[in-house]
Write a protein that holds these residues in place. Structure first.
Motif, PDB file in Angstrom:
ATOM      1  N   GLU A  76       0.871  -1.177   0.000  1.00 49.75           N
ATOM      2  CA  GLU A  76       0.000   0.000   0.000  1.00 49.75           C
ATOM      3  C   GLU A  76       0.902   1.219   0.000  1.00 49.75           C
ATOM      4  OE1 GLU A  76      -2.715  -0.370   3.271  1.00 49.75           O
ATOM      5  OE2 GLU A  76      -3.468  -2.319   2.608  1.00 49.75           O
ATOM      6  N   VAL A  77       0.675   2.147  -0.942  1.00 50.52           N
ATOM      7  CA  VAL A  77       1.626   3.228  -1.203  1.00 50.52           C
ATOM      8  C   VAL A  77       0.942   4.595  -1.155  1.00 50.52           C
ATOM      9  CG1 VAL A  77       3.202   4.201  -2.923  1.00 50.52           C
ATOM     10  CG2 VAL A  77       3.047   1.714  -2.653  1.00 50.52           C
ATOM     11  N   ASP A  78       1.594   5.546  -0.507  1.00 47.18           N
ATOM     12  CA  ASP A  78       1.163   6.942  -0.567  1.00 47.18           C
ATOM     13  C   ASP A  78       2.387   7.808  -0.844  1.00 47.18           C
ATOM     14  OD1 ASP A  78      -0.635   9.138  -0.418  1.00 47.18           O
ATOM     15  OD2 ASP A  78       0.097   9.573   1.600  1.00 47.18           O
ATOM     16  N   PHE A  79       2.244   8.756  -1.759  1.00 48.70           N
ATOM     17  CA  PHE A  79       3.321   9.675  -2.124  1.00 48.70           C
ATOM     18  C   PHE A  79       2.685  11.053  -2.239  1.00 48.70           C
ATOM     19  CE2 PHE A  79       6.618  11.021  -5.456  1.00 48.70           C
ATOM     20  CZ  PHE A  79       7.601  11.242  -4.503  1.00 48.70           C
ATOM     21  N   CYS A  80       2.862  11.863  -1.208  1.00 47.90           N
ATOM     22  CA  CYS A  80       2.144  13.136  -1.152  1.00 47.90           C
ATOM     23  C   CYS A  80       2.855  14.104  -0.209  1.00 47.90           C
ATOM     24  CB  CYS A  80       0.707  12.904  -0.686  1.00 47.90           C
ATOM     25  SG  CYS A  80      -0.368  14.349  -0.835  1.00 47.90           S
ATOM     26  N   SER A  81       2.466  15.380  -0.292  1.00 47.70           N
ATOM     27  CA  SER A  81       3.046  16.385   0.602  1.00 47.70           C
ATOM     28  C   SER A  81       2.514  16.212   2.005  1.00 47.70           C
ATOM     29  CB  SER A  81       2.725  17.792   0.096  1.00 47.70           C
ATOM     30  OG  SER A  81       1.338  18.050   0.215  1.00 47.70           O
TER      31      SER A  81
ATOM     32  N   ALA B 186      12.811   5.039  -5.332  1.00 46.29           N
ATOM     33  CA  ALA B 186      12.494   4.886  -3.911  1.00 46.29           C
ATOM     34  C   ALA B 186      11.792   3.562  -3.644  1.00 46.29           C
ATOM     35  CB  ALA B 186      11.630   6.052  -3.446  1.00 46.29           C
ATOM     36  N   LEU B 187      10.867   3.172  -4.522  1.00 49.52           N
ATOM     37  CA  LEU B 187      10.184   1.889  -4.355  1.00 49.52           C
ATOM     38  C   LEU B 187      11.168   0.730  -4.496  1.00 49.52           C
ATOM     39  CD1 LEU B 187       6.870   2.529  -6.342  1.00 49.52           C
ATOM     40  CD2 LEU B 187       7.141   2.390  -3.865  1.00 49.52           C
ATOM     41  N   ALA B 188      12.106   0.866  -5.423  1.00 50.31           N
ATOM     42  CA  ALA B 188      13.128  -0.170  -5.578  1.00 50.31           C
ATOM     43  C   ALA B 188      13.986  -0.270  -4.322  1.00 50.31           C
ATOM     44  CB  ALA B 188      13.990   0.121  -6.801  1.00 50.31           C
ATOM     45  N   SER B 189      14.241   0.881  -3.683  1.00 48.66           N
ATOM     46  CA  SER B 189      15.064   0.873  -2.473  1.00 48.66           C
ATOM     47  C   SER B 189      14.339   0.247  -1.293  1.00 48.66           C
ATOM     48  CB  SER B 189      15.504   2.298  -2.128  1.00 48.66           C
ATOM     49  OG  SER B 189      14.423   3.074  -1.640  1.00 48.66           O
ATOM     50  N   VAL B 190      12.998   0.276  -1.299  1.00 49.17           N
ATOM     51  CA  VAL B 190      12.243  -0.407  -0.246  1.00 49.17           C
ATOM     52  C   VAL B 190      12.587  -1.891  -0.273  1.00 49.17           C
ATOM     53  CG1 VAL B 190       9.964  -1.032   0.606  1.00 49.17           C
ATOM     54  CG2 VAL B 190      10.350   1.260  -0.311  1.00 49.17           C
ATOM     55  N   ALA B 191      12.536  -2.468  -1.474  1.00 47.44           N
ATOM     56  CA  ALA B 191      12.828  -3.896  -1.609  1.00 47.44           C
ATOM     57  C   ALA B 191      14.271  -4.207  -1.246  1.00 47.44           C
ATOM     58  CB  ALA B 191      12.523  -4.344  -3.037  1.00 47.44           C
TER      59      ALA B 191
ATOM     60  N   ASN C 216       8.676  13.208  -9.000  1.00 46.19           N
ATOM     61  CA  ASN C 216       8.417  12.687 -10.340  1.00 46.19           C
ATOM     62  C   ASN C 216       8.436  11.166 -10.282  1.00 46.19           C
ATOM     63  OD1 ASN C 216      11.277  11.843 -10.667  1.00 46.19           O
ATOM     64  ND2 ASN C 216      11.632  14.067 -10.721  1.00 46.19           N
ATOM     65  N   SER C 217       8.119  10.549 -11.393  1.00 48.09           N
ATOM     66  CA  SER C 217       8.024   9.085 -11.414  1.00 48.09           C
ATOM     67  C   SER C 217       9.384   8.405 -11.267  1.00 48.09           C
ATOM     68  CB  SER C 217       7.345   8.626 -12.708  1.00 48.09           C
ATOM     69  OG  SER C 217       8.097   9.008 -13.842  1.00 48.09           O
ATOM     70  N   VAL C 218      10.448   9.062 -11.723  1.00 47.99           N
ATOM     71  CA  VAL C 218      11.779   8.478 -11.600  1.00 47.99           C
ATOM     72  C   VAL C 218      12.187   8.411 -10.132  1.00 47.99           C
ATOM     73  CG1 VAL C 218      14.221   8.741 -12.181  1.00 47.99           C
ATOM     74  CG2 VAL C 218      12.464   9.252 -13.898  1.00 47.99           C
ATOM     75  N   THR C 219      11.964   9.502  -9.405  1.00 44.01           N
ATOM     76  CA  THR C 219      12.259   9.513  -7.971  1.00 44.01           C
ATOM     77  C   THR C 219      11.470   8.428  -7.252  1.00 44.01           C
ATOM     78  OG1 THR C 219      12.726  11.887  -7.973  1.00 44.01           O
ATOM     79  CG2 THR C 219      12.149  10.899  -5.862  1.00 44.01           C
TER      80      THR C 219
ATOM     81  N   THR D 251       9.208   4.618   5.287  1.00 37.52           N
ATOM     82  CA  THR D 251       8.901   6.025   5.015  1.00 37.52           C
ATOM     83  C   THR D 251      10.183   6.739   4.587  1.00 37.52           C
ATOM     84  OG1 THR D 251       9.357   6.895   7.244  1.00 37.52           O
ATOM     85  CG2 THR D 251       7.146   5.995   6.848  1.00 37.52           C
ATOM     86  N   ARG D 252      10.030   7.755   3.728  1.00 40.15           N
ATOM     87  CA  ARG D 252      11.170   8.569   3.322  1.00 40.15           C
ATOM     88  C   ARG D 252      10.663   9.954   2.906  1.00 40.15           C
ATOM     89  NH1 ARG D 252      15.340   6.064  -0.847  1.00 40.15           N
ATOM     90  NH2 ARG D 252      15.853   4.916   1.074  1.00 40.15           N
ATOM     91  N   PHE D 253      11.332  10.985   3.388  1.00 37.09           N
ATOM     92  CA  PHE D 253      10.973  12.362   3.056  1.00 37.09           C
ATOM     93  C   PHE D 253      11.694  12.812   1.785  1.00 37.09           C
ATOM     94  CE2 PHE D 253      10.283  12.468   7.757  1.00 37.09           C
ATOM     95  CZ  PHE D 253       8.926  12.771   7.732  1.00 37.09           C
ATOM     96  N   PHE D 254      11.050  13.739   1.038  1.00 36.84           N
ATOM     97  CA  PHE D 254      11.614  14.278  -0.195  1.00 36.84           C
ATOM     98  C   PHE D 254      11.344  15.781  -0.278  1.00 36.84           C
ATOM     99  CE2 PHE D 254      10.714   9.857  -1.073  1.00 36.84           C
ATOM    100  CZ  PHE D 254      11.813   9.437  -1.810  1.00 36.84           C
ATOM    101  N   PRO D 255      12.265  16.537  -0.869  1.00 39.64           N
ATOM    102  CA  PRO D 255      11.978  17.949  -1.147  1.00 39.64           C
ATOM    103  C   PRO D 255      11.003  18.044  -2.313  1.00 39.64           C
ATOM    104  CG  PRO D 255      14.107  17.349  -2.057  1.00 39.64           C
ATOM    105  CD  PRO D 255      13.639  16.163  -1.262  1.00 39.64           C
ATOM    106  N   ASN D 256      10.267  19.137  -2.397  1.00 46.84           N
ATOM    107  CA  ASN D 256       9.249  19.247  -3.446  1.00 46.84           C
ATOM    108  C   ASN D 256       9.843  19.407  -4.843  1.00 46.84           C
ATOM    109  OD1 ASN D 256      10.208  21.877  -3.198  1.00 46.84           O
ATOM    110  ND2 ASN D 256       8.187  22.811  -3.494  1.00 46.84           N
TER     111      ASN D 256
END
Length: 419
Positions: A138-143, A185-190, A178-181, A169-174
């Motif tokens: 289950e994934v959420d990517f939002c401010s 990040a999803l690959a790094s979860v695994a 994008n989809s590459v980021t 969880t991981r924080f990102f600057p605004n």
């Protein structure tokens, strides 16, 4: 399956099962017919339909006991162990008393909450979990309601599985949204947790569909828009209280950047029509058993982890639901199974039943002839759902007199997350 029972066997524990209204639904509207229904408790589910009653009941016929209905998310031992949510049908005074009692009995929970570092990121896998068996995320990517040193909103990726055995969880600057980021990040979860990428990733924000779908597709993961992200939604609510609100950059009163859609209900596709439907009830103990046996007994449906959610309902508490009869029950259940059904509600003003699915799809599932009796019936069904903490179900049958279901979906009303 339980033995076939007649109307003479409505009585259980000294109480009669109340009759309910059934409605014949179709494309051209609905006409009400009054029937008697008994729900027989036992091994499996059985919705009973019997003789027509001569006149509609003069008062609400649907009734449920008023149990102490509440649940809370049980979070495994992680950097964020506080229970997420509690819903109760008790009075505010009683609820406050229970809260005070819980605080007195569990001082360690408060201490653990105080130790939460709002700047820390979570990377957790339950050591007892079967890593290879976690096939859905289950994934959420939002401010978030947090400003960084530049005065800009911080974004966050939150990932978990339905049992919260996996949490990340991981924080990102605004500036890097994008989809590459997200893909990286999803690959790094695994890679960080030593687990395989999932087969499916559910997400509940329609505004993020393009970015999430593109990132998942590049990883060979199927992106599924769905509000059946119950663990994720409750974990976000918990993080708002224990993490975001304690962050030095927290902005109180900030509204979510990406709110959940709640569009007008549209017409139901032709292939999703049933022949009849009825408001029904099932004891909580039987609901739990249906969920446990769901995979073995039915080809179609979906359950919820009632142990994780920590539902505290008496086993005889009647959980409200909707039973649907169809001469093509199996094809109907198969089509319904692909909708990611999340909840059902009654629109008493328009006299219809609304089905919510996916992230932003709402259908007028059926209508009924509006009258004081049917309005009272619908209001009582909604009240029963609220008394059960939002828990309800949808069952599809070949016949309303049948002892079994072709499909069974356990549903839960949840408010939108605070972020």
């Amino acid at each position: 399956m339980c033995e076939r029972n007649s109307l003479n066997n409505w009585r259980r524990d000294g109480h009669h099962r109340p009759p309910t209204l059934a409605f014949v639904c179709g494309r051209g509207g609905a006409r009400a017919m009054t029937t008697a229904t008994a729900i027989v408790a036992g091994h499996g589910i059985a919705f009973r339909r019997s003789l027509h009653l001569p006149n509609p009941p003069g008062k609400p016929s649907f009734s449920v006991a008023r149990p102490h209905a509440h649940y809370r998310l049980i979070v495994p031992a992680t950097p964020s162990p506080r229970p997420c949510r509690s819903i109760s049908s008790e009075s505010p005074t009683a609820a406050a008393a229970d809260t005070a009692a819980d605080e007195e009995e569990e001082p360690a929970a408060t201490s653990e909450e105080d130790d939460v570092d709002p700047l820390a990121e979570v990377c957790y896998l339950d050591p007892d979990a079967d890593a290879e068996g976690i096939r859905e995320w289950e994934v959420d990517f939002c401010s978030r309601p947090i400003l960084d040193a530049r005065g800009k909103k911080v974004w966050e990726l939150v990932v978990c599985d339905a049992t919260l055995s996996l949490q990340f969880t991981r924080f990102f600057p605004n500036t890097s949204i994008n989809s590459v980021t997200l893909r990286d990040a999803l690959a790094s979860v695994a890679s960080s947790l030593g687990v395989p990428l999932p087969d499916r990733a559910r997400f509940f924000r329609s505004q993020m569909q393009t970015i999430i779908s593109r990132a998942c597709n590049e990883l060979g993961v199927k992106a599924v828009p769905s509000r059946r992200c119950v663990s994720l939604l409750l974990w976000l609510e918990e993080r708002y209280e224990t993490v975001y609100s304690r962050h030095p950059g927290f902005q109180k009163g900030t509204k979510p950047l990406l709110t959940l859609d709640n569009p007008f209900a549209t017409n139901l596709p032709d292939n999703l029509f049933g022949d009849k439907w009825a408001f029904v009830q099932l004891p909580f103990d039987d609901v739990r058993e249906e969920v446990e046996l769901l995979e073995r007994r039915y080809a179609f449906g979906a359950g919820l982890d009632l142990d994780l959610l920590g539902f505290e309902l008496d086993e005889t508490t009647l959980v409200p639901g909707v039973a649907v009869e169809s001469s093509r029950a199996k094809p109907l259940a198969a089509w319904m199974n692909g909708l990611e059904i999340c909840s059902m509600e009654v629109d008493t003003g328009r006299a219809n039943l609304v089905l919510s699915a996916g992230v932003s799809t709402r259908y007028v599932y059926a209508g009924y002839q509006k009258s004081p009796a049917t309005t009272q019936e619908a209001e009582a069904w909604e009240a029963a759902k609220k008394a059960c903490g939002g828990l309800h179900f949808l069952a599809i049958q070949e016949n309303l007199n049948s002892d079994s279901c072709v499909g069974f979906w356990l549903l839960l009303d949840l408010p939108p997350p605070p972020v």
